[in-house]
Scaffold this motif. Structure first.
Motif, PDB file in Angstrom:
ATOM      1  N   LYS A  23      16.880  31.904 -30.011  1.00 23.38           N
ATOM      2  CA  LYS A  23      16.171  31.510 -31.011  1.00 23.38           C
ATOM      3  C   LYS A  23      14.936  30.487 -30.204  1.00 23.38           C
ATOM      4  CE  LYS A  23      14.738  30.114 -35.558  1.00 23.38           C
ATOM      5  NZ  LYS A  23      13.584  31.279 -35.967  1.00 23.38           N
ATOM      6  N   TYR A  24      15.756  29.437 -29.697  1.00 18.90           N
ATOM      7  CA  TYR A  24      14.851  28.132 -29.308  1.00 18.90           C
ATOM      8  C   TYR A  24      14.704  28.067 -27.861  1.00 18.90           C
ATOM      9  CZ  TYR A  24      15.407  26.742 -34.142  1.00 18.90           C
ATOM     10  OH  TYR A  24      15.207  26.680 -35.546  1.00 18.90           O
ATOM     11  N   SER A  57      19.126  18.999 -29.215  1.00 19.34           N
ATOM     12  CA  SER A  57      18.153  19.878 -29.806  1.00 19.34           C
ATOM     13  C   SER A  57      18.558  19.697 -31.420  1.00 19.34           C
ATOM     14  CB  SER A  57      18.460  21.173 -29.428  1.00 19.34           C
ATOM     15  OG  SER A  57      17.641  22.141 -29.951  1.00 19.34           O
ATOM     16  N   TYR A  92      21.361  30.672 -31.732  1.00 18.71           N
ATOM     17  CA  TYR A  92      20.569  29.451 -31.822  1.00 18.71           C
ATOM     18  C   TYR A  92      19.880  29.458 -30.570  1.00 18.71           C
ATOM     19  CZ  TYR A  92      19.541  24.613 -31.990  1.00 18.71           C
ATOM     20  OH  TYR A  92      18.899  23.198 -32.017  1.00 18.71           O
TER      21      TYR A  92
END
Length: 295
Positions: free
Chosen positions: A237-238, A144, A234
């Protein structure tokens, strides 16, 4: 020279020699940075804290690496509260800390110490090849896009494909400087990649992480509470973490297993904070004689 009480606490652990150690110097927040960083170097720990009175919170906490002062750090926060509680300095189940990153709220749930880190800030995305070079892995090991994220202290959050890649990572300090330059932290050690896999070190864990450090710090951090909060932000969020609360693990391969419970505050697209909770074990206490300045 003045004598200060101190406690040595293993944070994110409920047993001796687990998690991450931190020495908490009570009443030493007025000391200059040179003395505080020298104390950190003397202990060979990654970070230490120095506390003092506050006009805006229950207590002021200053955080130091071997090289400099930083605005906030996770495991030293857990250690500081554990030390204060062990000395009977906390009444009730809530308090606030004045830090360089703002006011940090603390809740006590039995032996769990829960800190609410500030709302995450998502910064620069760093090319996979630069981060891969900094950790000695092929770019294909990163699954990622790495990105700078802060919940009080910035880290380059880097998701790796598996435990084998995580364990094979080795820090290249020269390549790390290129990451720092790209991320906007040229000449700083504030852009270390926080490496995470989406599988725990144990059956209880949901993630397993490492943080490799540049000199003069020790080569690896056993458990990193501030980076854990940034990492969690993180992942949410993704869409890489479906749970609103999960167990983060770090330090197991160092013989210092640590564990934290991480909880999101607010929706994934508008997080207002990250709660990171863990235990602290007071390993030793004593006094230290510190100078008012270094010649």
């Amino acid at each position: 020279m003045s004598w200060f009480d101190f406690d040595w606490v293993d944070a994110f652990s409920d047993t001796a020699f687990g998690g991450n150690g931190c020495a908490v110097v009570h009443g030493g927040a007025h000391l200059p940075e040179s003395v505080c960083t020298a104390f950190v170097r003397e202990t060979s720990l990654v970070e230490c804290t120095f506390t003092g009175p506050s006009d805006v919170a229950d207590i002021r906490v200053r955080y130091f690496l071997a090289s400099r002062e930083i605005p906030f750090a996770g495991h030293p926060t857990i250690a500081t509260v554990a030390a204060m509680r062990h000395r009977g300095m906390i009444s009730g189940d809530a308090l606030t800390l004045e830090t360089g990153a703002g006011i940090v709220s603390i809740q006590l749930h039995g032996d769990q110490i829960e800190m609410t880190q500030i709302a995450p800030e998502f910064g620069t995305r760093v090319p996979e090849d630069l981060v891969a070079a900094a950790i000695g892995l092929p770019a294909s090991a990163i699954i990622s896009p790495p990105q700078m994220v802060s919940t009080g202290l910035p880290f380059c959050i880097t998701v790796l494909r598996d435990h084998a890649a995580l364990r094979a990572a080795q820090l290249n300090v020269d390549a790390l400087q290129r990451v720092a330059e790209t991320a906007g932290y040229a000449g700083s050690d504030m852009a270390e990649p926080f490496l995470v896999t989406l599988q725990g070190a144990t059956a209880q864990g949901d993630t397993f992480s490492r943080l490799l450090l540049a000199p003069p710090s020790p080569p690896e951090d056993p458990f990193t509470g501030s980076a854990t909060g940034a990492m969690a932000a993180y992942l949410w969020k993704y869409g890489l973490m479906p749970k609103e609360s999960f167990v983060a693990e770090q330090g197991h391969d160092m013989g210092r297993p640590g564990q934290a419970t991480v909880t999101r505050v607010g929706p994934t697209d508008a997080m207002t904070g990250i709660k990171v909770a863990g235990r602290g074990f007071v390993l030793m206490r004593g006094q230290t004689d510190l100078p008012d300045s270094l010649q």
